[in-house]
Design a protein around this motif. Structure first.
Motif, PDB file in Angstrom:
ATOM      1  N   THR A   1     -16.108   6.058   4.921  1.00 42.29           N
ATOM      2  CA  THR A   1     -15.123   5.106   4.407  1.00 42.29           C
ATOM      3  C   THR A   1     -14.186   5.770   3.403  1.00 42.29           C
ATOM      4  OG1 THR A   1     -16.703   3.287   4.705  1.00 42.29           O
ATOM      5  CG2 THR A   1     -14.823   2.892   3.261  1.00 42.29           C
ATOM      6  N   ALA A   2     -14.754   6.618   2.541  1.00 41.65           N
ATOM      7  CA  ALA A   2     -13.945   7.295   1.528  1.00 41.65           C
ATOM      8  C   ALA A   2     -12.928   8.236   2.175  1.00 41.65           C
ATOM      9  CB  ALA A   2     -14.848   8.064   0.567  1.00 41.65           C
ATOM     10  N   LEU A   3     -13.332   8.950   3.218  1.00 38.83           N
ATOM     11  CA  LEU A   3     -12.416   9.885   3.867  1.00 38.83           C
ATOM     12  C   LEU A   3     -11.310   9.153   4.635  1.00 38.83           C
ATOM     13  CD1 LEU A   3     -14.858  12.638   5.170  1.00 38.83           C
ATOM     14  CD2 LEU A   3     -13.279  12.771   3.241  1.00 38.83           C
ATOM     15  N   ILE A   4     -11.672   8.049   5.297  1.00 43.09           N
ATOM     16  CA  ILE A   4     -10.655   7.269   6.008  1.00 43.09           C
ATOM     17  C   ILE A   4      -9.644   6.692   5.011  1.00 43.09           C
ATOM     18  CG2 ILE A   4     -10.262   5.194   7.389  1.00 43.09           C
ATOM     19  CD1 ILE A   4     -12.955   5.724   8.744  1.00 43.09           C
ATOM     20  N   ALA A   5     -10.151   6.157   3.898  1.00 48.42           N
ATOM     21  CA  ALA A   5      -9.255   5.623   2.867  1.00 48.42           C
ATOM     22  C   ALA A   5      -8.370   6.730   2.295  1.00 48.42           C
ATOM     23  CB  ALA A   5     -10.074   4.966   1.758  1.00 48.42           C
ATOM     24  N   THR A   6      -8.915   7.931   2.178  1.00 46.78           N
ATOM     25  CA  THR A   6      -8.141   9.070   1.674  1.00 46.78           C
ATOM     26  C   THR A   6      -6.999   9.412   2.616  1.00 46.78           C
ATOM     27  OG1 THR A   6     -10.061   9.994   0.512  1.00 46.78           O
ATOM     28  CG2 THR A   6      -8.263  11.495   1.041  1.00 46.78           C
ATOM     29  N   ASP A   7      -7.279   9.428   3.923  1.00 50.00           N
ATOM     30  CA  ASP A   7      -6.217   9.722   4.890  1.00 50.00           C
ATOM     31  C   ASP A   7      -5.136   8.643   4.870  1.00 50.00           C
ATOM     32  OD1 ASP A   7      -7.358  12.081   5.646  1.00 50.00           O
ATOM     33  OD2 ASP A   7      -8.205  11.327   7.522  1.00 50.00           O
ATOM     34  N   CYS A   8      -5.550   7.383   4.740  1.00 46.71           N
ATOM     35  CA  CYS A   8      -4.566   6.295   4.670  1.00 46.71           C
ATOM     36  C   CYS A   8      -3.697   6.436   3.422  1.00 46.71           C
ATOM     37  CB  CYS A   8      -5.278   4.942   4.674  1.00 46.71           C
ATOM     38  SG  CYS A   8      -6.110   4.539   6.235  1.00 46.71           S
ATOM     39  N   THR A   9      -4.322   6.813   2.309  1.00 48.50           N
ATOM     40  CA  THR A   9      -3.566   7.021   1.075  1.00 48.50           C
ATOM     41  C   THR A   9      -2.597   8.184   1.219  1.00 48.50           C
ATOM     42  OG1 THR A   9      -5.435   6.187  -0.236  1.00 48.50           O
ATOM     43  CG2 THR A   9      -3.766   7.485  -1.395  1.00 48.50           C
ATOM     44  N   ALA A  10      -3.053   9.247   1.871  1.00 47.50           N
ATOM     45  CA  ALA A  10      -2.192  10.416   2.070  1.00 47.50           C
ATOM     46  C   ALA A  10      -0.977  10.057   2.920  1.00 47.50           C
ATOM     47  CB  ALA A  10      -2.985  11.544   2.733  1.00 47.50           C
ATOM     48  N   PHE A  11      -1.174   9.250   3.943  1.00 46.73           N
ATOM     49  CA  PHE A  11      -0.038   8.879   4.786  1.00 46.73           C
ATOM     50  C   PHE A  11       0.908   7.940   4.051  1.00 46.73           C
ATOM     51  CE2 PHE A  11       2.054   6.562   8.299  1.00 46.73           C
ATOM     52  CZ  PHE A  11       2.612   7.654   8.950  1.00 46.73           C
ATOM     53  N   THR A  12       0.362   7.087   3.198  1.00 48.84           N
ATOM     54  CA  THR A  12       1.218   6.229   2.379  1.00 48.84           C
ATOM     55  C   THR A  12       2.110   7.062   1.466  1.00 48.84           C
ATOM     56  OG1 THR A  12      -0.456   4.479   2.407  1.00 48.84           O
ATOM     57  CG2 THR A  12       1.228   4.363   0.689  1.00 48.84           C
ATOM     58  N   PHE A  13       1.526   8.103   0.858  1.00 50.13           N
ATOM     59  CA  PHE A  13       2.316   9.011   0.029  1.00 50.13           C
ATOM     60  C   PHE A  13       3.369   9.739   0.866  1.00 50.13           C
ATOM     61  CE2 PHE A  13      -1.255   9.615  -3.316  1.00 50.13           C
ATOM     62  CZ  PHE A  13      -0.910   8.388  -3.879  1.00 50.13           C
ATOM     63  N   SER A  14       3.010  10.075   2.105  1.00 50.14           N
ATOM     64  CA  SER A  14       3.960  10.756   2.986  1.00 50.14           C
ATOM     65  C   SER A  14       5.157   9.868   3.281  1.00 50.14           C
ATOM     66  CB  SER A  14       3.269  11.154   4.289  1.00 50.14           C
ATOM     67  OG  SER A  14       2.188  12.033   4.047  1.00 50.14           O
ATOM     68  N   LEU A  15       4.905   8.599   3.519  1.00 49.05           N
ATOM     69  CA  LEU A  15       6.011   7.656   3.726  1.00 49.05           C
ATOM     70  C   LEU A  15       6.839   7.500   2.457  1.00 49.05           C
ATOM     71  CD1 LEU A  15       4.224   4.861   5.825  1.00 49.05           C
ATOM     72  CD2 LEU A  15       5.786   6.642   6.655  1.00 49.05           C
ATOM     73  N   GLY A  16       6.157   7.585   1.302  1.00 50.25           N
ATOM     74  CA  GLY A  16       6.886   7.515   0.038  1.00 50.25           C
ATOM     75  C   GLY A  16       7.821   8.696  -0.148  1.00 50.25           C
ATOM     76  N   VAL A  17       7.380   9.880   0.279  1.00 49.90           N
ATOM     77  CA  VAL A  17       8.246  11.061   0.210  1.00 49.90           C
ATOM     78  C   VAL A  17       9.477  10.870   1.088  1.00 49.90           C
ATOM     79  CG1 VAL A  17       8.386  13.522   0.766  1.00 49.90           C
ATOM     80  CG2 VAL A  17       6.342  12.614  -0.355  1.00 49.90           C
ATOM     81  N   GLU A  18       9.280  10.274   2.250  1.00 51.59           N
ATOM     82  CA  GLU A  18      10.400   9.994   3.146  1.00 51.59           C
ATOM     83  C   GLU A  18      11.420   9.091   2.466  1.00 51.59           C
ATOM     84  OE1 GLU A  18      10.684   8.463   7.727  1.00 51.59           O
ATOM     85  OE2 GLU A  18       9.631   7.172   6.289  1.00 51.59           O
TER      86      GLU A  18
ATOM     87  N   GLY B   1      -2.737  15.336   2.756  1.00 53.41           N
ATOM     88  CA  GLY B   1      -4.037  14.918   3.272  1.00 53.41           C
ATOM     89  C   GLY B   1      -5.143  15.902   2.938  1.00 53.41           C
ATOM     90  N   ILE B   2      -4.898  17.189   3.131  1.00 52.98           N
ATOM     91  CA  ILE B   2      -5.920  18.205   2.847  1.00 52.98           C
ATOM     92  C   ILE B   2      -6.237  18.232   1.357  1.00 52.98           C
ATOM     93  CG2 ILE B   2      -6.393  20.677   2.856  1.00 52.98           C
ATOM     94  CD1 ILE B   2      -4.755  20.847   5.457  1.00 52.98           C
ATOM     95  N   THR B   3      -5.199  18.117   0.529  1.00 49.62           N
ATOM     96  CA  THR B   3      -5.416  18.121  -0.922  1.00 49.62           C
ATOM     97  C   THR B   3      -6.247  16.918  -1.361  1.00 49.62           C
ATOM     98  OG1 THR B   3      -3.315  19.272  -1.270  1.00 49.62           O
ATOM     99  CG2 THR B   3      -4.279  18.149  -3.165  1.00 49.62           C
ATOM    100  N   LEU B   4      -5.908  15.737  -0.857  1.00 47.42           N
ATOM    101  CA  LEU B   4      -6.647  14.541  -1.249  1.00 47.42           C
ATOM    102  C   LEU B   4      -8.068  14.550  -0.691  1.00 47.42           C
ATOM    103  CD1 LEU B   4      -4.029  11.636  -1.015  1.00 47.42           C
ATOM    104  CD2 LEU B   4      -4.824  12.891  -3.015  1.00 47.42           C
ATOM    105  N   ARG B   5      -8.258  15.096   0.497  1.00 49.02           N
ATOM    106  CA  ARG B   5      -9.623  15.184   1.047  1.00 49.02           C
ATOM    107  C   ARG B   5     -10.509  16.042   0.155  1.00 49.02           C
ATOM    108  NH1 ARG B   5     -10.432  15.541   7.552  1.00 49.02           N
ATOM    109  NH2 ARG B   5      -9.125  13.785   8.191  1.00 49.02           N
ATOM    110  N   GLN B   6      -9.983  17.185  -0.289  1.00 50.18           N
ATOM    111  CA  GLN B   6     -10.769  18.042  -1.164  1.00 50.18           C
ATOM    112  C   GLN B   6     -11.066  17.345  -2.483  1.00 50.18           C
ATOM    113  OE1 GLN B   6     -11.685  20.170   1.371  1.00 50.18           O
ATOM    114  NE2 GLN B   6     -11.895  21.577  -0.343  1.00 50.18           N
ATOM    115  N   THR B   7     -10.108  16.557  -2.961  1.00 44.89           N
ATOM    116  CA  THR B   7     -10.319  15.801  -4.194  1.00 44.89           C
ATOM    117  C   THR B   7     -11.400  14.741  -4.001  1.00 44.89           C
ATOM    118  OG1 THR B   7      -8.001  16.149  -4.802  1.00 44.89           O
ATOM    119  CG2 THR B   7      -9.194  14.402  -5.962  1.00 44.89           C
ATOM    120  N   THR B   8     -11.422  14.099  -2.839  1.00 46.90           N
ATOM    121  CA  THR B   8     -12.421  13.072  -2.555  1.00 46.90           C
ATOM    122  C   THR B   8     -13.810  13.664  -2.387  1.00 46.90           C
ATOM    123  OG1 THR B   8     -10.756  11.688  -1.457  1.00 46.90           O
ATOM    124  CG2 THR B   8     -13.064  11.221  -0.960  1.00 46.90           C
TER     125      THR B   8
END
Length: 271
Positions: free
Chosen positions: A46-63, A146-153
């Protein structure tokens, strides 16, 4: 036999133990470890899936930071980007990113590869309706975030003792020691050794029930076979364990690269 590269890290020590069939049959009250670890395993997934979702949200924010808000582009591109992201989540799940412990470089390569494919699909689906860079940007920055946040998680999961999976090594003592030497260099150990048994003893056991009791006696959720895959004895052990439909990881004794073997459908660890 479906095999893929998987992360494995072993604890600080292994010892050789002998358990005969009679002692295994006496262990009626031993709890199955996979059941006992179901909740920590679910927490990691659950933590890793939530991390990927958060990473993609940040990616959309960069856009949005680079292009600002455009209702036309948001209506067309946002739905396509989210759809492709959920396809990526499915791919990561099939590669057992959330239920296993793949090595860092293998995990990173699959994330980058999936992002490249998603970026190409996004450009193709939005061709002529929105700028190419706008369609490309979310998937271009997702691997880094995503890779950065996964390592943080993984850090707090490892600190709380939820990240490592207990395994029982099977092989010669020298091979098991070599496996520990290889895995001890990992930053976030994914597997934890709870002991080592002779591979010949596995051949002497018949039936999946005895093998499950062996794992339960040691508190392990899977076997880690440290064997020479080109040797007849090693092939016989692999074939024997495969017939039991138990989860196991194969590490060639000379190769030093752990390979997961598709494991058992009844195991919560490989579901």
């Amino acid at each position: 036999m479906d095999a893929h590269v998987s992360h494995a890290a072993v604890g600080s020590a292994t010892t050789a133990f002998g358990l005969d069939s009679e002692s295994l049959f006496e262990a009626e009250d031993v709890a199955v470890p996979s059941t006992r670890l179901r909740h920590p395993h679910l927490s990691c997934a659950t933590a890793l899936i939530a991390t990927d979702c958060t990473a993609f949200t940040f990616s959309l924010g960069v856009e949005e930071m680079f292009f600002g808000k455009n209702i036309y582009y948001m209506d067309g591109g946002f739905f396509i980007s989210c759809s492709l992201f959920f396809i990526m989540l499915g791919y990561f799940a099939c590669q057992r990113h959330y239920t296993d412990r793949p090595p860092f470089w293998n995990e990173s390569a699959q994330i980058v590869g999936a992002a490249i494919m998603a970026a190409c699909a996004s450009i193709a689906l939005t061709w002529g309706t929105m700028p190419v860079l706008l369609a490309l940007l979310p998937f271009a920055v997702f691997p880094l975030i995503g890779i950065t946040l996964r390592q943080t998680t993984k850090r707090p999961l490892h600190w709380m003792g939820l990240w490592r999976i207990p395994v029982l090594l099977a092989g010669e003592p020298e091979a098991c020691a070599r496996a520990i030497e290889i895995f001890s260099s990992e930053r976030f150990p994914g597997l934890r050794s709870v002991g080592c048994v002779s591979s010949s003893r596995l051949l002497g056991m018949s039936g999946a029930q005895q093998h499950r009791r062996l794992l339960a006696r040691y508190g392990a959720v899977r076997l880690l076979l440290v064997l020479d895959t080109y040797d007849q004895h090693g092939q016989a052990v692999i074939e024997h364990v495969t017939r039991t439909r138990l989860p196991f990881t194969l590490m060639p004794a000379m190769g030093g690269v752990p390979l997961d073997t598709g494991a058992s459908p009844i195991s919560a660890m490989t579901a």
